[in-house]
Design a protein around this motif. Structure first.
Motif, PDB file in Angstrom:
ATOM      1  N   VAL A  17       0.837  -1.202   0.000  1.00 64.07           N
ATOM      2  CA  VAL A  17       0.000   0.000   0.000  1.00 64.07           C
ATOM      3  C   VAL A  17       0.869   1.248   0.000  1.00 64.07           C
ATOM      4  N   ARG A  18       1.883   1.286   0.852  1.00 72.20           N
ATOM      5  CA  ARG A  18       2.756   2.463   0.902  1.00 72.20           C
ATOM      6  C   ARG A  18       3.508   2.663  -0.407  1.00 72.20           C
ATOM      7  N   ALA A  19       3.991   1.571  -1.000  1.00 73.87           N
ATOM      8  CA  ALA A  19       4.747   1.681  -2.254  1.00 73.87           C
ATOM      9  C   ALA A  19       3.865   2.067  -3.436  1.00 73.87           C
ATOM     10  N   SER A  20       2.573   1.790  -3.325  1.00 71.12           N
ATOM     11  CA  SER A  20       1.662   1.971  -4.459  1.00 71.12           C
ATOM     12  C   SER A  20       0.613   3.047  -4.233  1.00 71.12           C
ATOM     13  N   ALA A  21       0.681   3.766  -3.131  1.00 66.98           N
ATOM     14  CA  ALA A  21      -0.385   4.697  -2.745  1.00 66.98           C
ATOM     15  C   ALA A  21      -0.776   5.646  -3.879  1.00 66.98           C
ATOM     16  N   ALA A  22       0.182   6.261  -4.515  1.00 65.04           N
ATOM     17  CA  ALA A  22      -0.139   7.239  -5.559  1.00 65.04           C
ATOM     18  C   ALA A  22      -0.804   6.581  -6.769  1.00 65.04           C
ATOM     19  N   SER A  23      -0.319   5.405  -7.162  1.00 64.64           N
ATOM     20  CA  SER A  23      -0.869   4.760  -8.364  1.00 64.64           C
ATOM     21  C   SER A  23      -2.220   4.101  -8.117  1.00 64.64           C
ATOM     22  N   TRP A  51      -8.564   6.968  -0.727  1.00 60.30           N
ATOM     23  CA  TRP A  51      -7.762   5.954  -0.049  1.00 60.30           C
ATOM     24  C   TRP A  51      -6.712   5.438  -1.022  1.00 60.30           C
ATOM     25  N   PRO A  52      -5.528   5.179  -0.567  1.00 59.03           N
ATOM     26  CA  PRO A  52      -4.991   5.394   0.772  1.00 59.03           C
ATOM     27  C   PRO A  52      -4.365   6.782   0.893  1.00 59.03           C
ATOM     28  N   ALA A  53      -4.393   7.301   2.087  1.00 58.62           N
ATOM     29  CA  ALA A  53      -3.709   8.565   2.338  1.00 58.62           C
ATOM     30  C   ALA A  53      -2.212   8.348   2.136  1.00 58.62           C
ATOM     31  N   ALA A  54      -1.534   9.358   1.668  1.00 61.80           N
ATOM     32  CA  ALA A  54      -0.092   9.247   1.415  1.00 61.80           C
ATOM     33  C   ALA A  54       0.676   8.868   2.681  1.00 61.80           C
ATOM     34  N   ASN A  55       0.167   9.276   3.823  1.00 63.94           N
ATOM     35  CA  ASN A  55       0.858   9.000   5.083  1.00 63.94           C
ATOM     36  C   ASN A  55       0.130   7.948   5.927  1.00 63.94           C
ATOM     37  N   ILE A  56      -0.554   7.017   5.294  1.00 62.58           N
ATOM     38  CA  ILE A  56      -1.281   5.981   6.026  1.00 62.58           C
ATOM     39  C   ILE A  56      -0.321   5.281   6.989  1.00 62.58           C
ATOM     40  N   SER A  57      -0.785   5.079   8.212  1.00 65.13           N
ATOM     41  CA  SER A  57       0.065   4.442   9.218  1.00 65.13           C
ATOM     42  C   SER A  57      -0.161   2.936   9.219  1.00 65.13           C
ATOM     43  N   TYR A  58       0.785   2.251   9.822  1.00 60.34           N
ATOM     44  CA  TYR A  58       0.650   0.797   9.962  1.00 60.34           C
ATOM     45  C   TYR A  58      -0.616   0.470  10.755  1.00 60.34           C
ATOM     46  N   ALA A  59      -0.893   1.218  11.796  1.00 60.60           N
ATOM     47  CA  ALA A  59      -2.076   0.974  12.631  1.00 60.60           C
ATOM     48  C   ALA A  59      -3.361   1.170  11.836  1.00 60.60           C
ATOM     49  N   GLU A  60      -3.413   2.203  11.005  1.00 58.42           N
ATOM     50  CA  GLU A  60      -4.600   2.423  10.164  1.00 58.42           C
ATOM     51  C   GLU A  60      -4.776   1.278   9.172  1.00 58.42           C
ATOM     52  N   ASN A  61      -3.691   0.859   8.564  1.00 63.24           N
ATOM     53  CA  ASN A  61      -3.758  -0.231   7.599  1.00 63.24           C
ATOM     54  C   ASN A  61      -4.166  -1.536   8.298  1.00 63.24           C
ATOM     55  N   PHE A  62      -3.613  -1.773   9.485  1.00 60.65           N
ATOM     56  CA  PHE A  62      -3.961  -2.971  10.254  1.00 60.65           C
ATOM     57  C   PHE A  62      -5.454  -2.969  10.589  1.00 60.65           C
ATOM     58  N   ALA A  63      -5.987  -1.809  10.957  1.00 58.72           N
ATOM     59  CA  ALA A  63      -7.418  -1.691  11.254  1.00 58.72           C
ATOM     60  C   ALA A  63      -8.249  -2.016  10.016  1.00 58.72           C
TER      61      ALA A  63
END
Length: 167
Positions: free
Chosen positions: A34-40, A51-63
């Motif tokens: 998700v972090r590597a591909s957020a923009a695309s 979604w996803p926010a550029a600064n998505i956190s691990y905790a948000e993604n885990f949720a």
């Protein structure tokens, strides 16, 4: 969304990739993809969804992954990790969701029983978008109890998808 007699598969093997129920066991792999591909992949669920926010956190993604697993168990929506053929490499995600709308009369709910989305990691090269789309579309058509599945942003452009609501 699906008949009570239908058991949604927990896994499925295709020639070039496989699916497994998305949930917390994939947290590290999913977060990296998700972090590597957020923009695309931003707007994969339509232009109104950022979604996803550029600064998505691990905790948000885990949720998010926890919610996907819960929805699968509750038979509300079905999210899968897309893995390489060996099951080792994380390629992306595939979602089968009900059609949600704020409109009282939304024609899309009459035309389709579900909507499907997927994204592939920008860092993977094992699977092409066209192959994934054809394989997933055929699998839903052949193995799931839907008469018609919408693919907003793929089979229908986002503009066409929105226009269908009022058709």
């Amino acid at each position: 969304m699906i008949p009570s007699t239908f058991a949604p598969p927990g896994t499925h093997n295709f020639a070039l990739f496989q699916l497994a129920v998305l949930g917390p066991p994939f947290a590290e792999q999913d977060f990296g993809a998700v972090r590597a591909s957020a923009a695309s992949m931003r707007n994969v669920f339509g232009p109104a969804n950022d979604w996803p926010a550029a600064n998505i956190s691990y905790a948000e993604n885990f949720a998010d992954l926890t919610r996907h697993a819960r929805e699968f168990n509750e038979r509300v929506a079905f999210a899968y990790a897309v893995l390489d053929a060996a099951g080792d490499g994380y390629l992306g995600c595939f979602y089968i969701k009900p059609i949600k709308s704020q409109r009282a009369q939304d024609k899309r709910k009459q035309l389709f029983q579900a909507q499907a989305f997927f994204w592939l990691s920008a860092t993977q090269t094992a699977l092409g978008d066209a192959v994934a789309f054809a394989s997933l579309r055929d699998w839903l058509s052949e193995c799931w109890p839907f008469v018609s599945v919408a693919w907003p942003g793929r089979a229908q452009s986002c503009a066409e998808w929105e226009a269908l609501a009022d058709a």
